[in-house]
Design a protein around this motif. Structure first.
Motif, PDB file in Angstrom:
ATOM      1  N   GLY A   1     -25.899 -19.198  37.490  1.00  0.00           N
ATOM      2  CA  GLY A   1     -26.836 -19.346  36.386  1.00  0.00           C
ATOM      3  C   GLY A   1     -28.112 -20.042  36.794  1.00  0.00           C
ATOM      4  N   SER A   2     -29.003 -20.168  35.843  1.00  0.00           N
ATOM      5  CA  SER A   2     -30.306 -20.806  36.047  1.00  0.00           C
ATOM      6  C   SER A   2     -30.255 -22.254  35.586  1.00  0.00           C
ATOM      7  CB  SER A   2     -31.362 -20.056  35.238  1.00  0.00           C
ATOM      8  OG  SER A   2     -31.062 -20.154  33.848  1.00  0.00           O
ATOM      9  N   LYS A   3     -31.345 -22.970  35.841  1.00  0.00           N
ATOM     10  CA  LYS A   3     -31.426 -24.351  35.366  1.00  0.00           C
ATOM     11  C   LYS A   3     -31.453 -24.391  33.840  1.00  0.00           C
ATOM     12  CE  LYS A   3     -33.507 -26.457  39.453  1.00  0.00           C
ATOM     13  NZ  LYS A   3     -34.629 -27.285  39.979  1.00  0.00           N
ATOM     14  N   THR A   4     -32.051 -23.365  33.224  1.00  0.00           N
ATOM     15  CA  THR A   4     -32.070 -23.303  31.762  1.00  0.00           C
ATOM     16  C   THR A   4     -30.653 -23.151  31.208  1.00  0.00           C
ATOM     17  OG1 THR A   4     -34.273 -22.303  31.767  1.00  0.00           O
ATOM     18  CG2 THR A   4     -32.954 -22.040  29.769  1.00  0.00           C
ATOM     19  N   LYS A   5     -29.883 -22.240  31.802  1.00  0.00           N
ATOM     20  CA  LYS A   5     -28.491 -22.054  31.381  1.00  0.00           C
ATOM     21  C   LYS A   5     -27.715 -23.347  31.551  1.00  0.00           C
ATOM     22  CE  LYS A   5     -24.266 -19.511  32.634  1.00  0.00           C
ATOM     23  NZ  LYS A   5     -23.689 -18.404  33.438  1.00  0.00           N
ATOM     24  N   TRP A   6     -27.929 -24.021  32.668  1.00  0.00           N
ATOM     25  CA  TRP A   6     -27.174 -25.239  32.935  1.00  0.00           C
ATOM     26  C   TRP A   6     -27.532 -26.346  31.947  1.00  0.00           C
ATOM     27  CZ3 TRP A   6     -22.862 -26.768  34.037  1.00  0.00           C
ATOM     28  CH2 TRP A   6     -22.575 -28.051  34.511  1.00  0.00           C
ATOM     29  N   ALA A   7     -28.803 -26.447  31.563  1.00  0.00           N
ATOM     30  CA  ALA A   7     -29.211 -27.455  30.584  1.00  0.00           C
ATOM     31  C   ALA A   7     -28.487 -27.218  29.254  1.00  0.00           C
ATOM     32  CB  ALA A   7     -30.726 -27.415  30.391  1.00  0.00           C
ATOM     33  N   ARG A   8     -28.376 -25.957  28.850  1.00  0.00           N
ATOM     34  CA  ARG A   8     -27.660 -25.644  27.617  1.00  0.00           C
ATOM     35  C   ARG A   8     -26.179 -25.958  27.746  1.00  0.00           C
ATOM     36  NH1 ARG A   8     -30.523 -19.750  26.603  1.00  0.00           N
ATOM     37  NH2 ARG A   8     -32.549 -20.550  25.861  1.00  0.00           N
ATOM     38  N   PHE A   9     -25.607 -25.639  28.901  1.00  0.00           N
ATOM     39  CA  PHE A   9     -24.193 -25.925  29.119  1.00  0.00           C
ATOM     40  C   PHE A   9     -23.922 -27.425  29.086  1.00  0.00           C
ATOM     41  CE2 PHE A   9     -21.789 -22.122  31.083  1.00  0.00           C
ATOM     42  CZ  PHE A   9     -22.370 -21.250  30.181  1.00  0.00           C
TER      43      PHE A   9
END
Length: 313
Positions: A249-257
């Motif tokens: 995933g991306s950093k954006t996905k990880w922030a949401r996770f």
């Protein structure tokens, strides 16, 4: 490295008679280590003892071999014209169904010459020390006897997802001898027709329910088609415990996770034991590029820590 009994059993079942060629001893420089082995049959071969002239000559000789066991010495420079300045001793053994069936020990010990049956005291001492320590002995040639522990993969890797990236990752990881790969997805149709040798495929309607069955020292690669499933797998992995767990995933996905995992009750320090993104994003986004980056990370455990720091920076 050890005696890969599973590979030998499979090869004998498919080809009938197989010659196993193993590097028994080394003096000086060599392209491979003691215990490196290849299997040779009439129409092909698998494994490698280093490639080049040594492997070519050894394979051709193995196909002509008639004696059950042959021990041979090769000076790599003078005899074969290789750059390595050392010499190797090769042990070539012919196996069929009957001979393979007799290999039921944890450590395979046998003489390299015919007519010898009494195990030397030096070998007995080596085996006693191994039993006392609980550690298998290193592959080695001792007083004319070859000692090899049966190889057992000691790193359980669970790959979640059989899409393009999951398939590329499994294809790269499957040949690595120390990895025991379990591959999970939502149904049998998600997997390729041919599963790589040594890989266990597990179709499950609810994959996350399998997480509790994973070893606590498992390394998890979460690569599914669904963000919701990825999140649930992360949640269950944190509850189960692991040696390593990474998410594509991306950093954006990880922030949401991170935010959603916190809402599920995981503290930030616990969430940070997960890694996202996995591998080396600088290599590119093609499935094979991702797989190469992930494999490099798996082979260099120190990178787990480095990648984690970078992903959270």
């Amino acid at each position: 490295m050890g005696f890969d009994l599973s590979d030998l059993q499979t090869a004998v079942a498919e080809h009938g008679q197989v010659t196993r060629v193993v590097i028994a001893d080394i003096r000086g420089s060599s392209p491979r280590e003691v215990g490196a082995a290849m299997l040779v049959w009439d129409s092909g071969q698998s494994g490698t003892i280093g490639g080049g002239a040594l492997e070519f000559e050894a394979a051709e000789t193995a196909r002509r071999q008639t004696q059950p066991t042959v021990l041979s010495r090769h000076a790599l420079g003078p005899d074969l014209g290789q750059c390595c300045g050392g010499a190797v001793v090769l042990l070539s053994e012919i196996y069929d169904v009957t001979r393979v069936a007799a290999l039921d020990q944890e450590v395979i010990v046998r003489p390299t010459t015919t007519g010898t049956t009494d195990i030397p005291l030096s070998v007995q001492r080596l085996l006693n020390v191994a039993r006392g320590s609980g550690l298998p002995p290193e592959p080695q040639l001792v007083d004319g006897w070859m000692v090899e522990p049966v190889h057992k993969p000691n790193r359980p890797v669970w790959v979640w997802g059989a899409g393009h990236v999951g398939r590329a990752v499994v294809d790269v990881l499957a040949p690595m001898p120390d990895l025991s790969v379990t591959w999970i997805d939502t149904g049998p149709e998600r997997f390729p027709d041919k599963i790589p040798a040594g890989v266990t495929s597990l179709p499950a309607v609810q994959p996350a329910a399998l997480m509790r069955h994973a070893p606590e020292n498992a390394e998890h690669l979460i690569l599914t088609y669904s963000h919701a499933l990825d999140l649930e797998l992360c949640h269950q992995a944190l509850l189960r415990g692991f040696s390593f767990a990474g998410v594509i995933g991306s950093k954006t996905k990880w922030a949401r996770f991170r935010s959603r995992l916190a809402a599920l009750g995981h503290c930030p320090m616990t969430v940070d034991t997960l890694t996202c993104p996995i591998g080396d994003p600088s290599l590119g986004k093609h499935p094979q590029q991702i797989a190469i980056g992930v494999a490099a990370q798996m082979l260099r455990p120190a990178l787990h820590v480095q990648m984690k720091k970078e992903s959270h920076a």
